[in-house]
Design a protein around this motif. Structure first.
Motif, PDB file in Angstrom:
ATOM      1  N   GLU A  32      44.212  39.571  38.685  1.00  0.00           N
ATOM      2  CA  GLU A  32      45.368  39.715  37.803  1.00  0.00           C
ATOM      3  C   GLU A  32      46.391  38.606  38.038  1.00  0.00           C
ATOM      4  N   GLN A  33      46.686  38.333  39.301  1.00  0.00           N
ATOM      5  CA  GLN A  33      47.654  37.293  39.648  1.00  0.00           C
ATOM      6  C   GLN A  33      47.174  35.919  39.193  1.00  0.00           C
ATOM      7  N   ASP A  34      45.891  35.620  39.407  1.00  0.00           N
ATOM      8  CA  ASP A  34      45.343  34.330  38.987  1.00  0.00           C
ATOM      9  C   ASP A  34      45.361  34.188  37.470  1.00  0.00           C
ATOM     10  N   GLY A  35      45.165  35.316  36.773  1.00  0.00           N
ATOM     11  CA  GLY A  35      45.226  35.304  35.310  1.00  0.00           C
ATOM     12  C   GLY A  35      46.609  34.919  34.812  1.00  0.00           C
ATOM     13  N   LEU A  36      47.648  35.432  35.494  1.00  0.00           N
ATOM     14  CA  LEU A  36      49.028  35.116  35.110  1.00  0.00           C
ATOM     15  C   LEU A  36      49.342  33.638  35.307  1.00  0.00           C
ATOM     16  N   LEU A  37      48.721  33.047  36.327  1.00  0.00           N
ATOM     17  CA  LEU A  37      48.969  31.640  36.644  1.00  0.00           C
ATOM     18  C   LEU A  37      48.025  30.689  35.911  1.00  0.00           C
ATOM     19  N   GLY A  38      47.038  31.238  35.209  1.00  0.00           N
ATOM     20  CA  GLY A  38      46.038  30.403  34.559  1.00  0.00           C
ATOM     21  C   GLY A  38      45.139  29.712  35.558  1.00  0.00           C
ATOM     22  N   LYS A  39      44.980  30.327  36.716  1.00  0.00           N
ATOM     23  CA  LYS A  39      44.204  29.740  37.798  1.00  0.00           C
ATOM     24  C   LYS A  39      42.759  30.210  37.716  1.00  0.00           C
ATOM     25  N   PHE A  40      41.826  29.317  38.061  1.00  0.00           N
ATOM     26  CA  PHE A  40      40.411  29.669  38.047  1.00  0.00           C
ATOM     27  C   PHE A  40      40.160  30.835  38.996  1.00  0.00           C
ATOM     28  N   ASN A  41      39.316  31.765  38.534  1.00  0.00           N
ATOM     29  CA  ASN A  41      38.962  32.916  39.356  1.00  0.00           C
ATOM     30  C   ASN A  41      37.497  33.237  39.091  1.00  0.00           C
ATOM     31  N   PHE A  42      36.718  33.404  40.150  1.00  0.00           N
ATOM     32  CA  PHE A  42      35.287  33.654  39.993  1.00  0.00           C
ATOM     33  C   PHE A  42      34.976  34.981  39.313  1.00  0.00           C
ATOM     34  N   THR A  43      35.951  35.890  39.258  1.00  0.00           N
ATOM     35  CA  THR A  43      35.739  37.156  38.551  1.00  0.00           C
ATOM     36  C   THR A  43      35.485  36.898  37.073  1.00  0.00           C
ATOM     37  N   HIS A  44      36.151  35.889  36.517  1.00  0.00           N
ATOM     38  CA  HIS A  44      35.961  35.543  35.102  1.00  0.00           C
ATOM     39  C   HIS A  44      34.593  34.899  34.870  1.00  0.00           C
ATOM     40  N   TYR A  45      34.020  34.364  35.935  1.00  0.00           N
ATOM     41  CA  TYR A  45      32.721  33.697  35.842  1.00  0.00           C
ATOM     42  C   TYR A  45      31.565  34.641  36.166  1.00  0.00           C
ATOM     43  N   LEU A  46      31.755  35.489  37.183  1.00  0.00           N
ATOM     44  CA  LEU A  46      30.685  36.392  37.635  1.00  0.00           C
ATOM     45  C   LEU A  46      30.820  37.818  37.108  1.00  0.00           C
ATOM     46  N   GLY A  47      31.990  38.142  36.559  1.00  0.00           N
ATOM     47  CA  GLY A  47      32.186  39.471  35.998  1.00  0.00           C
ATOM     48  C   GLY A  47      32.262  40.565  37.054  1.00  0.00           C
ATOM     49  N   LYS A  48      31.847  41.774  36.667  1.00  0.00           N
ATOM     50  CA  LYS A  48      31.963  42.926  37.558  1.00  0.00           C
ATOM     51  C   LYS A  48      31.043  42.846  38.768  1.00  0.00           C
ATOM     52  N   GLY A  49      30.101  41.935  38.735  1.00  0.00           N
ATOM     53  CA  GLY A  49      29.165  41.797  39.852  1.00  0.00           C
ATOM     54  C   GLY A  49      29.715  41.030  41.034  1.00  0.00           C
ATOM     55  N   ILE A  50      30.969  40.548  40.942  1.00  0.00           N
ATOM     56  CA  ILE A  50      31.510  39.701  42.004  1.00  0.00           C
ATOM     57  C   ILE A  50      31.512  40.364  43.383  1.00  0.00           C
ATOM     58  N   PRO A  51      31.827  41.687  43.504  1.00  0.00           N
ATOM     59  CA  PRO A  51      31.775  42.278  44.854  1.00  0.00           C
ATOM     60  C   PRO A  51      30.358  42.293  45.425  1.00  0.00           C
ATOM     61  N   ILE A  52      29.358  42.467  44.545  1.00  0.00           N
ATOM     62  CA  ILE A  52      27.964  42.491  44.995  1.00  0.00           C
ATOM     63  C   ILE A  52      27.541  41.113  45.501  1.00  0.00           C
ATOM     64  N   TYR A  53      27.939  40.073  44.776  1.00  0.00           N
ATOM     65  CA  TYR A  53      27.631  38.713  45.223  1.00  0.00           C
ATOM     66  C   TYR A  53      28.337  38.401  46.549  1.00  0.00           C
ATOM     67  N   GLY A  54      29.556  38.906  46.694  1.00  0.00           N
ATOM     68  CA  GLY A  54      30.279  38.729  47.949  1.00  0.00           C
ATOM     69  C   GLY A  54      29.568  39.413  49.110  1.00  0.00           C
ATOM     70  N   LEU A  55      29.101  40.632  48.881  1.00  0.00           N
ATOM     71  CA  LEU A  55      28.357  41.367  49.913  1.00  0.00           C
ATOM     72  C   LEU A  55      27.041  40.680  50.240  1.00  0.00           C
ATOM     73  N   LEU A  56      26.375  40.196  49.206  1.00  0.00           N
ATOM     74  CA  LEU A  56      25.111  39.481  49.410  1.00  0.00           C
ATOM     75  C   LEU A  56      25.323  38.234  50.263  1.00  0.00           C
ATOM     76  N   SER A  57      26.384  37.497  49.965  1.00  0.00           N
ATOM     77  CA  SER A  57      26.687  36.293  50.721  1.00  0.00           C
ATOM     78  C   SER A  57      27.002  36.624  52.182  1.00  0.00           C
ATOM     79  N   LEU A  58      27.746  37.701  52.408  1.00  0.00           N
ATOM     80  CA  LEU A  58      28.065  38.111  53.776  1.00  0.00           C
ATOM     81  C   LEU A  58      26.814  38.578  54.515  1.00  0.00           C
ATOM     82  N   ALA A  59      25.916  39.280  53.807  1.00  0.00           N
ATOM     83  CA  ALA A  59      24.663  39.738  54.417  1.00  0.00           C
ATOM     84  C   ALA A  59      23.803  38.549  54.849  1.00  0.00           C
ATOM     85  N   VAL A  60      23.739  37.520  54.009  1.00  0.00           N
ATOM     86  CA  VAL A  60      22.986  36.306  54.363  1.00  0.00           C
ATOM     87  C   VAL A  60      23.624  35.646  55.583  1.00  0.00           C
ATOM     88  N   ALA A  61      24.963  35.573  55.586  1.00  0.00           N
ATOM     89  CA  ALA A  61      25.683  34.961  56.719  1.00  0.00           C
ATOM     90  C   ALA A  61      25.400  35.713  58.015  1.00  0.00           C
TER      91      ALA A  61
END
Length: 196
Positions: A32-61
């Motif tokens: 929401e904050q990034d939207g107000l600033l017009g700042k790039f946010n991966f949520t707009h790119y990955l959609g609702k799946g962003i938490p899953i991709y984050g978890l996947l990345s942490l699992a790989v790490a």
């Protein structure tokens, strides 16, 4: 030969995937904050799946090197809670209370050396990130370490914390710094390319 390579390369990859997971979690929370600033946010790119991709990345790490990735992620969590001390969460605890619990767990589970390294390193990164984002954060009324300490002081704190982290574990410092720097540069290039 492989053992020598893995001692540097696996922690480097683990840091890289941890940094991606932290970035995705941060974007999810700041959508929401990034939207107000017009700042790039991966949520707009990955959609609702962003938490899953984050978890996947942490699992790989964690699979690559849990003793590097998990303390770094927990340190990020603790500093995130420091920015939000007043809110109450599902357990009925404030951000600072949750942060202290995770801090205690980190020191007990990973030991003072590894966890102190992680806290110092992440605090240094956060100081630099807050220095970069100081003006944008001010526009939305968000306080960060620059507003708390000052611009020059933030840079000095970052340098001191990087130096202390390096003194604690120089072998881990190099792959950790390289992993975070590569992730930052790659994300900046991706964001600039996407905004064109």
């Amino acid at each position: 030969m492989w053992h020598a390579i893995s001692e540097v390369f696996l922690p480097f990859l683990a840091v890289l995937f941890t940094a991606v997971s932290v970035k995705l979690a941060d974007d999810y929370l700041d959508e929401e904050q990034d939207g107000l600033l017009g700042k790039f946010n991966f949520t707009h790119y990955l959609g609702k799946g962003i938490p899953i991709y984050g978890l996947l990345s942490l699992a790989v790490a964690a699979t690559l090197d849990a003793t590097v990735s998990v303390p770094l992620f927990l340190a990020c969590y603790i500093l995130g809670m420091c920015h939000d001390t007043g809110s109450h969460y599902p357990l009925g605890l404030t951000g600072i209370q949750e942060g202290l619990l995770v801090l205690l767990f980190g020191y007990v589970w990973f030991g003072w050396k590894v966890f102190s390294f992680s806290l110092l390193f992440i605090f240094a990164v956060q100081c630099l990130d807050d220095w970069i984002d100081a003006e944008k954060d001010r526009q939305v009324g968000k306080k960060n370490f620059v507003h708390l300490f000052g611009k020059i002081e933030c840079i000095l704190l970052a340098l001191i914390c990087f130096s202390l982290a390096c003194c604690i574990n120089v072998c881990l410092f190099i792959p950790t710094l390289a992993g975070f720097m590569l992730t930052y540069v790659a994300l900046m290039k991706f964001e600039r390319g996407d905004s064109k």
